[in-house]
Design an enzyme around this catalytic site. Sequence first.
Site, mmCIF file in Angstrom:
data_model
loop_
_atom_site.group_PDB
_atom_site.id
_atom_site.type_symbol
_atom_site.label_atom_id
_atom_site.label_comp_id
_atom_site.label_asym_id
_atom_site.label_seq_id
_atom_site.Cartn_x
_atom_site.Cartn_y
_atom_site.Cartn_z
ATOM 1 N N SER A 128 0.849 -1.198 0.000
ATOM 2 C CA SER A 128 0.000 0.000 0.000
ATOM 3 C C SER A 128 0.878 1.239 0.000
ATOM 4 O O SER A 128 1.637 1.480 0.936
ATOM 5 C CB SER A 128 -0.915 0.015 1.224
ATOM 6 O OG SER A 128 -1.458 1.313 1.362
ATOM 7 N N HIS A 137 -1.337 -1.107 -4.293
ATOM 8 C CA HIS A 137 -2.615 -0.700 -3.700
ATOM 9 C C HIS A 137 -2.539 0.801 -3.429
ATOM 10 O O HIS A 137 -1.619 1.271 -2.746
ATOM 11 C CB HIS A 137 -2.826 -1.493 -2.410
ATOM 12 C CG HIS A 137 -4.110 -1.245 -1.704
ATOM 13 N ND1 HIS A 137 -5.307 -1.787 -2.118
ATOM 14 C CD2 HIS A 137 -4.394 -0.523 -0.593
ATOM 15 C CE1 HIS A 137 -6.272 -1.410 -1.287
ATOM 16 N NE2 HIS A 137 -5.744 -0.628 -0.352
ATOM 17 N N ASP A 171 -4.494 4.024 -1.863
ATOM 18 C CA ASP A 171 -5.567 4.378 -0.926
ATOM 19 C C ASP A 171 -6.001 5.827 -1.084
ATOM 20 O O ASP A 171 -5.241 6.742 -0.775
ATOM 21 C CB ASP A 171 -5.068 4.177 0.512
ATOM 22 C CG ASP A 171 -5.006 2.721 0.891
ATOM 23 O OD1 ASP A 171 -6.028 2.035 0.778
ATOM 24 O OD2 ASP A 171 -3.918 2.263 1.300
ATOM 25 N N MET A 230 -8.459 8.769 0.113
ATOM 26 C CA MET A 230 -9.283 9.153 1.274
ATOM 27 C C MET A 230 -9.812 10.567 1.080
ATOM 28 O O MET A 230 -9.057 11.462 0.676
ATOM 29 C CB MET A 230 -8.447 9.106 2.544
ATOM 30 C CG MET A 230 -7.828 7.747 2.803
ATOM 31 S SD MET A 230 -6.837 7.778 4.295
ATOM 32 C CE MET A 230 -6.234 6.089 4.306
ATOM 33 N N HIS A 283 -8.265 1.828 -4.122
ATOM 34 C CA HIS A 283 -9.235 1.678 -3.027
ATOM 35 C C HIS A 283 -9.814 3.055 -2.709
ATOM 36 O O HIS A 283 -9.121 3.914 -2.153
ATOM 37 C CB HIS A 283 -8.481 1.076 -1.823
ATOM 38 C CG HIS A 283 -9.292 0.934 -0.583
ATOM 39 N ND1 HIS A 283 -8.740 0.583 0.631
ATOM 40 C CD2 HIS A 283 -10.621 1.075 -0.351
ATOM 41 C CE1 HIS A 283 -9.687 0.527 1.555
ATOM 42 N NE2 HIS A 283 -10.839 0.839 0.988
ATOM 43 N N MET A 329 -11.844 5.232 -0.547
ATOM 44 C CA MET A 329 -12.511 5.456 0.742
ATOM 45 C C MET A 329 -13.195 6.809 0.632
ATOM 46 O O MET A 329 -12.723 7.827 1.128
ATOM 47 C CB MET A 329 -11.480 5.423 1.876
ATOM 48 C CG MET A 329 -11.011 4.006 2.180
ATOM 49 S SD MET A 329 -9.463 3.976 3.101
ATOM 50 C CE MET A 329 -8.317 3.995 1.740
ATOM 51 N N MET A 348 -12.089 -5.225 5.106
ATOM 52 C CA MET A 348 -11.194 -4.367 5.894
ATOM 53 C C MET A 348 -10.889 -5.050 7.230
ATOM 54 O O MET A 348 -11.802 -5.534 7.904
ATOM 55 C CB MET A 348 -11.817 -2.996 6.160
ATOM 56 C CG MET A 348 -11.961 -2.096 4.938
ATOM 57 S SD MET A 348 -10.453 -1.855 3.977
ATOM 58 C CE MET A 348 -9.381 -1.069 5.188
ATOM 59 N N GLY A 385 -0.801 1.603 9.569
ATOM 60 C CA GLY A 385 -0.116 1.302 10.818
ATOM 61 C C GLY A 385 -1.009 0.906 11.987
ATOM 62 O O GLY A 385 -0.571 0.947 13.136
ATOM 63 N N ASP A 406 -7.108 -6.034 4.158
ATOM 64 C CA ASP A 406 -6.385 -4.761 4.150
ATOM 65 C C ASP A 406 -6.432 -4.148 5.542
ATOM 66 O O ASP A 406 -7.506 -3.858 6.065
ATOM 67 C CB ASP A 406 -7.070 -3.841 3.121
ATOM 68 C CG ASP A 406 -6.423 -2.472 3.004
ATOM 69 O OD1 ASP A 406 -5.304 -2.286 3.517
ATOM 70 O OD2 ASP A 406 -7.045 -1.597 2.370
ATOM 71 N N GLY A 440 0.885 -2.234 4.046
ATOM 72 C CA GLY A 440 1.497 -0.924 3.894
ATOM 73 C C GLY A 440 2.732 -0.783 4.734
ATOM 74 O O GLY A 440 3.863 -0.981 4.275
HETATM 75 C C1 DX5 Z 1 -6.413 1.788 5.651
HETATM 76 C C2 DX5 Z 1 -5.969 1.589 4.209
HETATM 77 C C3 DX5 Z 1 -4.926 0.556 4.112
HETATM 78 C C4 DX5 Z 1 -3.627 0.951 4.782
HETATM 79 C C5 DX5 Z 1 -2.951 -0.289 5.246
HETATM 80 O O1 DX5 Z 1 -7.227 2.881 5.728
HETATM 81 O O2 DX5 Z 1 -7.060 1.197 3.421
HETATM 82 O O3 DX5 Z 1 -4.685 0.142 2.787
HETATM 83 O O4 DX5 Z 1 -2.765 1.668 3.950
HETATM 84 O O5 DX5 Z 1 -1.836 0.073 5.986
HETATM 85 P P1 DX5 Z 1 -1.164 -0.937 7.026
HETATM 86 O O6 DX5 Z 1 -0.740 -2.147 6.257
HETATM 87 O O7 DX5 Z 1 -0.020 -0.139 7.556
HETATM 88 O O8 DX5 Z 1 -2.196 -1.266 8.057
HETATM 89 ZN ZN ZN Z 2 -6.598 0.188 1.400
#
Ligand code: DX5
Ligand code: ZN
Length: 216
Positions: A8, A33, A35, A37, A67, A69, A138, A146, A172, A194
């Site tokens: 990610s 991947h 992300d 937001m 992805h 969000m 999720m 993290g 994820d 990630g």
């Molecule tokens: C969370 C994201 C994930 C995130 C995962 O909101 O959708 O893709 O980047 O990060 P780690 O692997 O650090 O939990």
């Molecule tokens: Zn994600």
Amino acid sequence: MKTQILPSLLAADFGRLADEILRAEASGAEALHLDVMDAHFVPNLSFGPDVVALAARIAPGFYRNVHLMMTRPDLYLDAFAKAGAQTIQIHVEADCDIHTQLKRIRTMGLKNAIVINPETPVEHLFPYLDEIDEALVMTVHPGYGGQKFIEDCMPKVETLRRMRPGLDIMVDGGINAETALIAAKAGANQFVAGSYLFKQADMKSAVDAMRTGVSR
Ligand code: DX5
Ligand code: ZN
């Protein structure tokens, strides 16, 4: 079922974004991947189509899994498709007609996926199971990298795997070498990671080890 490992980009060093995309590609991971937001669906902002376009420009052969969000992903599908998204993932909790948007993504020649948050019952996905290329369960509350893996989400993976033996099921959030094994046992075959992968000095070894572990 094909195993996929997806770094990610959210966890990359944004000061060296192009190098980080190339490092993820060189790790042998199957896809990147990305992300997105919107500070409404989740309490954070990340990046938009320009970063997807950057990945498409500097690593054209590295598959882009996007992805969204977002509360209104429907307003941005064209922009992400134009930027080079190859799979677009939208949340079942989004504020739009999900059937219509899943269909639109396929009409654009892309793969679609539906995403489900930890607090949403798995039944909410049932109406869409014959219209999707993959399901993303999720394993954290989305918004930040993290966070800690929520194992309570595993029964959802088990249910989906039972109902659709051939479906690509992704997890994820909080995925590392150990939690990936737990998710694989429940039935997941695609793993987003990630912070765990980007903090590695040798990302390729970590990707190889994760893939070997979950494929056993
Ligand atoms: C969370 C994201 C994930 C995130 C995962 O909101 O959708 O893709 O980047 O990060 P780690 O692997 O650090 O939990
Ligand atoms: Zn994600």
